[in-house]
Design an enzyme around this catalytic site. Structure first.
Site, PDB file in Angstrom:
ATOM      1  N   GLU A 168       0.859  -1.183   0.000  1.00 17.68           N
ATOM      2  CA  GLU A 168       0.000   0.000   0.000  1.00 17.68           C
ATOM      3  C   GLU A 168       0.889   1.225   0.000  1.00 17.68           C
ATOM      4  OE1 GLU A 168      -2.905   0.537   3.072  1.00 17.68           O
ATOM      5  OE2 GLU A 168      -3.605  -1.518   2.870  1.00 17.68           O
TER       6      GLU A 168
ATOM      7  N   ASP B 112      -6.008   9.151   9.792  1.00 20.69           N
ATOM      8  CA  ASP B 112      -4.673   8.740  10.216  1.00 20.69           C
ATOM      9  C   ASP B 112      -4.260   9.324  11.555  1.00 20.69           C
ATOM     10  OD1 ASP B 112      -3.611   7.020   8.148  1.00 20.69           O
ATOM     11  OD2 ASP B 112      -3.836   8.751   6.829  1.00 20.69           O
TER      12      ASP B 112
END
Lengths: 399, 268
Positions: B46, B57
């Site tokens: 990824e 995040d």
């Protein structure tokens, strides 16, 4: 008119709006939508909300004719919708009460909120104290420094103020951080958003709880003017909650509406917060709207002397009303807002918030071009006590 | 389904899918780190794209994004970086992990054409839930890209079944609520959630968010087909930042021994 069908069942205002959030909180948005729709159909809930607005916040707020200011300015007469006279000093409390009552109804014991200048943080901390909820307020490190007084007020009210050090350490980052916290604590926490922004159903919900401003204005104006409507209605726009609440009953009627953004140092400079004038379509804080960004999609930091207008996005319904041209959006500079603030002080004895001063500044320009027998209503969204420090710094630095 | 996905899906290993940020700490380092990960046994990669407002995040990946932004890394360059990775011999599927606003500004169609031609295999958009993904889903199929679905312990049963059935590439199961980042413990009832996901999924079911040690990874073997490690690896890259810029060969060696210490022996 054009707006009868928005938002649609997917939470869209034309192309704007929607729910651009992580999968983890999608169930919470559905749960909130269901609870909100049920609540506003419930007579008891509505009566409770109206009662709290009256006996806790002091509504209805007056509609005051600005006699000396209108005389001084010339042209149409100016009326002030006095949201500054609410408990805690701004319109923010309307929405905070509504969402807190909904949180209680949903059985949530914890609320979280984001704040820029601290006005919404204070409103959230206030309702948390009143309804016995725990409250965490996310605030950028830079804003904590600039707004020490409001930070102290929130703590006095029993809220926990969480310093946000990510990104540019201001409102946009505080909102990101509140959303991150919501994703982590979604099962027992209610996110009390302060403006008409965020994923659906927040824009609809905030409008619902703020439309009391417009409804009161309409009936108060009609009472004075034998069932006539105002010739223009003006409100400042950051995220856009006081404006959407003020506009709500007038959108379907033939009343010219003006939303005033912050031009900061000027829309031709890089130092402004004029999202509709200078922004482009994009996603911020869960909603597709207009925002200030680079061509690659990095969100940029806005600027305005007024912390409440200093936001790179705008509520999706405003983006829609701009696109359909139902509302005229204009921008007013720091300088113009400061002048208007002083004029209002000197002629009416009212110190308004710097945010509201943007709307006052445009009303003065607009009224001048109108006939003496016409009427402009401006939403005075908050009082200016919180800005005294900024005003002092400006006076000392500028002169 | 392309050949790279076939190899991934037919593997009998406990599949390892690392996440790193493009441009952290510089483009060449990203290339060498990717190749090193493949050598260490990664089954897919990824590749994150730096963004100013990454609301899914935690702090570690936020900081990596800031470092990437300082290198002027963006979505278009990240996609082109994949073409360079292919030239340098990378064979595993590569998934671009991007926030939706970056996709919108580059243009969904432009992105998909570029991605298809650059050897990208999938796209993951953490702030584009299923309800908003109709158009992108359709366009991804046209361009032979897998739009990776994320499911969470809070996803409702019916939706979980539907997303599991329709998943392409792999199904990304979020191990715990909250943003990306290292965690010391996981949610109770996670095994039931993973079982429900596996029941309907035609593709490997991977677990991610918060995994940072060999012990944690081993805990999910049996209930999932693979795992994703992001923040822990990105944190190691942060520690090695200066060496990755000036003494790369040494840094990559250290990085590889860290990855080896992380992986269960049988996953390679």
């Amino acid at each position: 008119m054009t707006t009868a069908t928005v938002p649609d069942h997917r939470g869209r205002y034309g192309v704007f709006g929607g729910k651009y959030v992580p999968e983890t909180i999608m169930f919470a948005l559905e749960e909130l939508e269901t609870a909100f729709d049920e609540a506003i159909q419930d007579k008891e809930f509505n009566e409770l909300f109206q009662k709290e607005l009256a006996i806790y916040s002091g509504r209805p707020t007056p509609l005051t004719r600005a006699d000396r200011l209108s005389e001084y300015n010339g042209g149409a007469s100016i009326y002030l919708k006095r949201e500054d006279l609410n408990h805690t000093g701004a319109h923010k409390i309307n929405n905070a009460i509504g969402q807190a009552l909904l949180a209680v109804r949903m059985g949530k014991k914890k609320i979280i909120a984001e704040t820029g200048a601290g006005q919404h943080g204070v409103a959230a901390a206030t309702v948390a104290a009143k309804y016995g909820l725990s409250c965490k307020v996310y605030m950028g490190k830079e804003d904590i420094r600039r707004q020490a007084l409001n930070v102290f007020r929130m703590k006095l009210l029993g809220a926990e103020v969480i310093e946000v050090t990510s990104g540019s350490q201001t409102l946009k980052d505080a909102t990101n951080e509140a959303i991150r916290e919501w994703v982590a604590a979604v099962e027992d926490t209610f996110y009390l958003i302060g403006s008409a922004v965020g994923p659906y159903p927040y824009p609809k919900m905030v409008k619902q709880f703020q439309q009391v401003i417009g409804h009161e204005t309409e009936s108060q104006f009609k009472e004075i003017h034998y069932e006539k409507l105002p010739d223009a209605v003006v409100a400042c726009v950051g995220g856009g909650s006081n404006a959407i609440g003020m506009f709500a009953p007038f959108i379907e009627k033939e009343v010219p509406l003006y939303g005033i953004e912050a031009a900061g140092m000027g829309v031709e400079t890089a130092q402004h917060a004029a999202t509709l004038s200078k922004g482009s379509n994009g996603v911020i804080h869960g909603s597709l709207t207009k925002l200030l960004q680079t061509s690659e999609g990095q969100i940029t930091e806005p600027y305005s002397i007024s912390a409440g207008l200093d936001y790179p996005g705008i509520g999706p319904e405003h983006a829609y009303l701009h696109e359909t041209k139902r509302v005229t959006y204009e921008a007013v500079t720091d300088e113009e807002a400061l002048q208007a603030l002083k004029l209002l002080c000197e002629n009416e004895g009212i110190l308004c918030a710097l945010e509201s001063a943007h709307a006052v500044a445009y009303s003065l320009k607009l009224a001048k071009k109108m006939r003496k027998d016409q009427h402009v209503v401006v939403c005075l969204s908050g009082r200016g006590d919180k800005d005294v420090h900024t005003l002092m710094e400006f006076e000392e630095g500028g002169e | 389904m392309n050949k790279r996905w076939k190899v991934f899906q037919h593997s009998s290993d406990y599949r390892f899918t690392p996440y790193i940020m493009a441009g952290d700490p510089c483009e060449e380092a990203t290339i060498e780190l990717s190749l090193a990960l493949e050598e260490c046994g990664a089954h897919a990669l990824e590749l994150g794209v730096p963004y100013s407002d990454p609301l899914a995040d935690g702090p570690v990946i936020q900081r990596a994004g800031m470092r990437g932004l300082a290198q002027n890394m963006n979505l278009e360059k990240t996609v082109k970086l994949v073409a360079k990775l292919r030239e340098r011999g990378l064979k595993i599927p590569v998934i671009i992990f991007t926030y939706y606003n970056l996709l919108l500004q580059l243009g969904e169609n432009r992105f998909l054409k570029l991605a298809e031609n650059s050897g990208v295999d999938g796209v993951l958009v953490p702030d584009l839930p299923y309800e908003e993904s109709g158009y992108l889903q359709e366009m991804c199929s046209e361009h032979n890209l897998a739009l990776i679905s994320l499911v969470s312990p809070t996803t409702r049963e019916e939706k979980l079944a539907k997303l599991s059935r329709e998943a392409e590439g792999f199904l990304y199961c979020i191990s715990s609520l909250g943003v990306t980042g290292v965690r010391s413990e996981f949610r109770a009832g996670l095994d039931d959630f993973l079982k429900a996901a596996k029941r309907n999924s035609r593709v490997p079911v991977l677990v991610g968010f918060g995994l940072s040690t060999r012990e944690q990874i081993q805990q999910f073997d049996g209930s999932s087909d693979g795992f994703i490690v992001g923040s822990a690896i990105v944190k190691k890259i942060e520690e090695l930042e200066s060496d990755l810029l000036t003494n790369r060969e040494e840094a990559i060696k250290t990085f590889k021994s860290y990855i080896e210490s992380l992986l269960p022996v049988y996953s390679r």
